[in-house]
Design an enzyme around this catalytic site. Structure first.
Site, PDB file in Angstrom:
ATOM      1  CG  HIS A 119      -0.258   0.024   2.528  1.00 44.30           C
ATOM      2  ND1 HIS A 119       0.293   1.155   3.085  1.00 44.30           N
ATOM      3  CD2 HIS A 119      -0.030  -0.981   3.436  1.00 44.30           C
ATOM      4  CE1 HIS A 119       0.821   0.878   4.263  1.00 44.30           C
ATOM      5  NE2 HIS A 119       0.651  -0.420   4.501  1.00 44.30           N
ATOM      6  CB  CYS A 125       1.750  -3.506   5.338  1.00 43.61           C
ATOM      7  SG  CYS A 125       0.148  -4.193   5.842  1.00 43.61           S
TER       8      CYS A 125
END
Length: 243
Positions: free
Chosen positions: A203, A219
């Site tokens: 992301h 992440c």
């Protein structure tokens, strides 16, 4: 001299005196000369008028100089603030900017390979080439490796921190929201690629200076500009290898 003679003499003297007095009163008067004391106020007023005019010019010049000074000081303050902000905000190492590189691999074109130790994400192009991006990865204790596929794509994704993260951050004195809508302030950034059924994703970020560091909870984060570019190049089902 008798009394008659005295009266006549007196009348003659009076007539002469009256004539002289009349001439003095009704004759042509000499020019009036103002004393310095009387002319002084007029001279002062004339000087004041002249000075006022000159002063007006000086005032205008002073005002012009004052505006220039104010503008210069304003520009100096703005430059100082910008410089201060630039010093306070860490800058990303330019090595992590996107670039086309040589990349030998047996993976098929379109595969994403994330090199965790070196903080790079490669999009395999084939013919020994790849598009390389800088990334932020999991901090110590949150690293992971494995192979997944992109199962979902989202633009300006919302953020729902896992319960474990909320509890962990609470112990540090930081209260996380249970939900945050997508937007520039959202730590998920401009785009997200969800990986399999895990809580991990690739992301964007609202902290681009963290690219190239081990800072996340697992992440893979990218600059917003870079994740948008990657988002347009890959689709659901894309293979993602994390090493």
């Amino acid at each position: 001299m008798n009394i008659k003679t005295l009266i006549v003499s007196a009348l003659c003297i009076g007539a002469l005196t009256f004539g002289a007095s009349a001439q003095d009163r009704y004759g042509q008067r000499p020019p009036v000369v103002l004393s310095p004391d009387l002319t002084a106020p007029w001279v002062t007023q004339l000087r004041q008028k002249g000075t006022a005019h000159g002063a007006g010019t000086v005032v205008r010049k002073r005002r012009a100089i004052s505006r220039q000074t104010v503008n210069r000081r304003h520009n100096t303050r703005v430059a100082s603030v910008r410089s201060s902000r630039a010093k306070q905000t860490p800058q990303m190492n330019p090595v992590y900017l996107p670039q086309l590189v040589d990349y030998a691999t047996s993976q098929k074109p379109g595969t994403i390979v994330i090199d965790t130790p070196n903080r790079f994400l490669y999009l395999v192009l084939g013919n020994g080439k790849a598009r390389r991006y800088g990334v932020g990865v999991g901090k110590p204790g949150f690293e992971w490796a494995g192979t997944h596929r992109v199962t979902r794509k989202a633009e300006w994704p919302d953020w729902r921190p896992p319960a474990q993260m909320i509890e962990r951050e609470k112990k540090k004195g930081r209260i996380l929201p249970t939900f945050m809508p997508g937007g520039p302030a959202n730590p998920m950034g401009a785009r997200a690629l969800y990986l399999g059924s895990t809580l991990y994703r690739i992301h964007g970020t609202n902290q681009p200076w963290t690219i190239g560091a081990a800072v996340s909870s697992g992440c893979i984060r990218m600059r917003n500009e870079d994740v948008v570019d990657l988002y347009e190049r890959v689709g659901n089902g894309t293979k993602v290898i994390v090493i």
